[in-house]
Design a protein around this motif. Structure first.
Motif, PDB file in Angstrom:
ATOM      1  N   ALA A 294       0.825  -1.216   0.000  1.00  0.00           N
ATOM      2  CA  ALA A 294       0.000   0.000   0.000  1.00  0.00           C
ATOM      3  C   ALA A 294       0.855   1.260   0.000  1.00  0.00           C
ATOM      4  CB  ALA A 294      -0.936  -0.016   1.203  1.00  0.00           C
ATOM      5  N   ARG A 295       1.924   1.251   0.772  1.00  0.00           N
ATOM      6  CA  ARG A 295       2.776   2.442   0.867  1.00  0.00           C
ATOM      7  C   ARG A 295       3.377   2.817  -0.488  1.00  0.00           C
ATOM      8  NH1 ARG A 295       8.297   2.905   4.565  1.00  0.00           N
ATOM      9  NH2 ARG A 295       8.590   5.163   4.306  1.00  0.00           N
ATOM     10  N   CYS A 296       3.672   1.814  -1.306  1.00  0.00           N
ATOM     11  CA  CYS A 296       4.355   2.047  -2.579  1.00  0.00           C
ATOM     12  C   CYS A 296       3.522   2.902  -3.538  1.00  0.00           C
ATOM     13  CB  CYS A 296       4.678   0.716  -3.251  1.00  0.00           C
ATOM     14  SG  CYS A 296       5.633  -0.417  -2.222  1.00  0.00           S
ATOM     15  N   ALA A 297       2.207   2.779  -3.452  1.00  0.00           N
ATOM     16  CA  ALA A 297       1.337   3.502  -4.370  1.00  0.00           C
ATOM     17  C   ALA A 297       1.201   4.982  -4.035  1.00  0.00           C
ATOM     18  CB  ALA A 297      -0.048   2.853  -4.389  1.00  0.00           C
ATOM     19  N   ASN A 298       1.571   5.359  -2.823  1.00  0.00           N
ATOM     20  CA  ASN A 298       1.334   6.735  -2.377  1.00  0.00           C
ATOM     21  C   ASN A 298       2.583   7.532  -2.037  1.00  0.00           C
ATOM     22  OD1 ASN A 298      -1.621   6.554  -2.349  1.00  0.00           O
ATOM     23  ND2 ASN A 298      -1.287   5.055  -0.723  1.00  0.00           N
ATOM     24  N   GLU A 299       3.715   6.856  -1.816  1.00  0.00           N
ATOM     25  CA  GLU A 299       4.943   7.545  -1.427  1.00  0.00           C
ATOM     26  C   GLU A 299       6.068   7.215  -2.402  1.00  0.00           C
ATOM     27  OE1 GLU A 299       6.074   7.296   2.741  1.00  0.00           O
ATOM     28  OE2 GLU A 299       4.086   6.487   3.208  1.00  0.00           O
ATOM     29  N   LEU A 300       6.908   8.205  -2.657  1.00  0.00           N
ATOM     30  CA  LEU A 300       8.045   8.019  -3.558  1.00  0.00           C
ATOM     31  C   LEU A 300       9.278   7.694  -2.733  1.00  0.00           C
ATOM     32  CD1 LEU A 300       8.848   8.241  -6.572  1.00  0.00           C
ATOM     33  CD2 LEU A 300       9.536  10.592  -6.107  1.00  0.00           C
ATOM     34  N   PRO A 301       9.868   6.516  -2.895  1.00  0.00           N
ATOM     35  CA  PRO A 301      11.040   6.160  -2.085  1.00  0.00           C
ATOM     36  C   PRO A 301      12.280   6.940  -2.505  1.00  0.00           C
ATOM     37  CG  PRO A 301      10.607   4.457  -3.715  1.00  0.00           C
ATOM     38  CD  PRO A 301       9.469   5.434  -3.810  1.00  0.00           C
ATOM     39  N   ALA A 302      13.155   7.193  -1.550  1.00  0.00           N
ATOM     40  CA  ALA A 302      14.434   7.835  -1.825  1.00  0.00           C
ATOM     41  C   ALA A 302      15.493   6.765  -2.062  1.00  0.00           C
ATOM     42  CB  ALA A 302      14.840   8.715  -0.650  1.00  0.00           C
ATOM     43  N   LEU A 303      16.598   7.165  -2.682  1.00  0.00           N
ATOM     44  CA  LEU A 303      17.721   6.249  -2.893  1.00  0.00           C
ATOM     45  C   LEU A 303      18.495   6.159  -1.579  1.00  0.00           C
ATOM     46  CD1 LEU A 303      19.140   4.567  -5.155  1.00  0.00           C
ATOM     47  CD2 LEU A 303      20.669   6.511  -5.456  1.00  0.00           C
ATOM     48  N   THR A 304      18.354   5.043  -0.892  1.00  0.00           N
ATOM     49  CA  THR A 304      18.971   4.848   0.419  1.00  0.00           C
ATOM     50  C   THR A 304      19.872   3.618   0.396  1.00  0.00           C
ATOM     51  OG1 THR A 304      17.006   5.806   1.470  1.00  0.00           O
ATOM     52  CG2 THR A 304      18.524   4.584   2.877  1.00  0.00           C
ATOM     53  N   LYS A 305      21.133   3.822   0.727  1.00  0.00           N
ATOM     54  CA  LYS A 305      22.114   2.730   0.735  1.00  0.00           C
ATOM     55  C   LYS A 305      22.139   1.995  -0.599  1.00  0.00           C
ATOM     56  CE  LYS A 305      21.937   2.046   5.747  1.00  0.00           C
ATOM     57  NZ  LYS A 305      21.686   1.097   6.864  1.00  0.00           N
ATOM     58  N   GLY A 306      22.031   2.773  -1.675  1.00  0.00           N
ATOM     59  CA  GLY A 306      22.188   2.210  -3.010  1.00  0.00           C
ATOM     60  C   GLY A 306      20.951   1.592  -3.619  1.00  0.00           C
ATOM     61  N   VAL A 307      19.793   1.696  -2.947  1.00  0.00           N
ATOM     62  CA  VAL A 307      18.570   1.124  -3.519  1.00  0.00           C
ATOM     63  C   VAL A 307      17.392   2.051  -3.263  1.00  0.00           C
ATOM     64  CG1 VAL A 307      18.113  -0.251  -1.433  1.00  0.00           C
ATOM     65  CG2 VAL A 307      17.129  -0.952  -3.622  1.00  0.00           C
ATOM     66  N   ARG A 308      16.538   2.232  -4.270  1.00  0.00           N
ATOM     67  CA  ARG A 308      15.368   3.103  -4.162  1.00  0.00           C
ATOM     68  C   ARG A 308      14.124   2.225  -3.999  1.00  0.00           C
ATOM     69  NH1 ARG A 308      14.809   8.432  -5.815  1.00  0.00           N
ATOM     70  NH2 ARG A 308      16.759   8.299  -6.991  1.00  0.00           N
ATOM     71  N   CYS A 309      13.918   1.742  -2.787  1.00  0.00           N
ATOM     72  CA  CYS A 309      12.793   0.839  -2.544  1.00  0.00           C
ATOM     73  C   CYS A 309      12.475   0.808  -1.058  1.00  0.00           C
ATOM     74  CB  CYS A 309      13.150  -0.576  -3.041  1.00  0.00           C
ATOM     75  SG  CYS A 309      11.804  -1.763  -2.922  1.00  0.00           S
ATOM     76  N   PHE A 310      11.173   0.804  -0.731  1.00  0.00           N
ATOM     77  CA  PHE A 310      10.772   0.707   0.676  1.00  0.00           C
ATOM     78  C   PHE A 310      11.004  -0.695   1.231  1.00  0.00           C
ATOM     79  CE2 PHE A 310       7.727   4.195  -0.633  1.00  0.00           C
ATOM     80  CZ  PHE A 310       8.379   5.193   0.075  1.00  0.00           C
ATOM     81  N   TYR A 311      10.930  -1.696   0.344  1.00  0.00           N
ATOM     82  CA  TYR A 311      11.039  -3.085   0.780  1.00  0.00           C
ATOM     83  C   TYR A 311      12.072  -3.817  -0.077  1.00  0.00           C
ATOM     84  CZ  TYR A 311       6.562  -1.521   2.627  1.00  0.00           C
ATOM     85  OH  TYR A 311       5.581  -0.795   3.254  1.00  0.00           O
TER      86      TYR A 311
END
Length: 321
Positions: A294-311
């Motif tokens: 659900a979070r993926c559809a509403n928030e834009l992930p930042a590039l953190t530790k080389g990966v742009r993904c919440f999960y």
């Protein structure tokens, strides 16, 4: 540091064709940029070269080459830099070369513009360059027009022009796309050999993961995976491909034919790269991602530790895949 890019963006109206790009490259390093068509790979490097025309708008917090701020250079200063210290090999050599002039004339034009070479000195250097890129019968090839040469030969001419002034950075934009498989391998071997021998920084733009695998064997330092104008994962080779953490990187690797032996169909990522009118509100891969929540559809992930993904994908998930 040879190249330092922070928060580079390229916009056409309200459409962010490249967004928040960060890249760093040391002298003599080899970097791969990989992604499907429309991911912003070529456009980001054209922005670096100053080749994005209106209505495109280029902005960055930092766009430095050898400590020089490229965004503050005058047109004259940029012309002195581009083609000499920083050069680019484009994917379609025949459309990049001028059909009205011999390849020898076009190479000598570069030598005259940047090094001041003329006459016999320019001819001799042009001959040396054609021999360096392994063109047979180089002396006679100087008199040839682009249409008289094969696609592979024209690509070698483009490489000769790019390395004519011993650049510190060479950008190769899908240099093997329109070539036969055997010629592709030769061009790749040539570029990687020249990079080693001349200690150039080399950025290889490609959509072909086999090319990136070959780069890893040649000692490539890192790779950046782009999707819809953003870097979604970056890291060292071959570690990134052995254990991808972003679903898009995993999907690209899963689509390689060698990974589908015995399967009825090749693994494919459904859907298409979002354009200007169908850009998701949250994660740009969310509509195509098998791991979306659900979070993926509403928030834009930042590039953190080389990966742009919440999960990010874990080693445990990879083991069960």
């Amino acid at each position: 540091m040879l190249l330092n890019i922070k928060n580079l963006s390229v916009q056409f109206g309200a459409f962010p064709a490249v967004e928040g790009l960060d890249l760093q490259l040391q002298a003599g390093e080899l970097l791969g940029i990989v992604g499907e068509s429309g991911s912003g790979k070529s456009l980001s490097m054209l922005a670096l070269m100053g080749l994005v025309d209106a209505p495109g708008r280029v902005q960055a917090d930092c766009l430095e080459f050898q400590g020089q701020d490229l965004l503050r250079l005058s047109p004259k200063q940029r012309r002195q830099l581009i083609g000499k210290d920083m050069a680019m090999v484009f994917q379609d050599a025949l459309s990049s070369l001028n059909p009205s002039y011999t390849v020898g004339f076009q190479i000598k034009e570069v030598l005259q513009l940047h090094l001041g070479l003329r006459g016999a000195a320019a001819t001799q250097r042009a001959l040396e360059l054609l021999e360096l890129v392994e063109i047979p019968d180089a002396r006679n090839r100087l008199k040839a027009y682009p249409h008289q040469l094969s696609g592979g030969m024209n690509q070698r001419v483009m490489i000769a022009m790019a390395i004519a002034c011993n650049p510190k950075l060479l950008i190769a934009d899908e240099p093997t796309t329109a070539l036969d498989v055997t010629i592709q391998a030769q061009i790749m071997d040539l570029l990687l050999r020249l990079q080693r021998e001349q200690d150039m920084g080399l950025i290889m733009i490609t959509h072909d993961l086999a090319v990136v695998a070959e780069m890893a064997q040649a000692g490539a330092n890192s790779v950046a995976v782009m999707y819809a104008g953003q870097v979604v994962e970056s890291g060292p080779l071959p570690a990134l491909f052995e254990a991808p953490r972003h679903p898009y990187t995993e999907a690209l690797l899963a689509a390689i034919p060698e990974h589908n032996r015995g399967a009825a169909r090749l693994h494919a990522l459904p859907g298409i790269v979002p354009g200007a009118l169908d850009r998701p509100r949250g994660c740009l891969l969310a509509p195509r991602c098998a791991y979306t929540q659900a979070r993926c559809a509403n928030e834009l992930p930042a590039l953190t530790k080389g990966v742009r993904c919440f999960y990010p994908i874990t080693k445990q998930e990879q083991a069960h895949a």
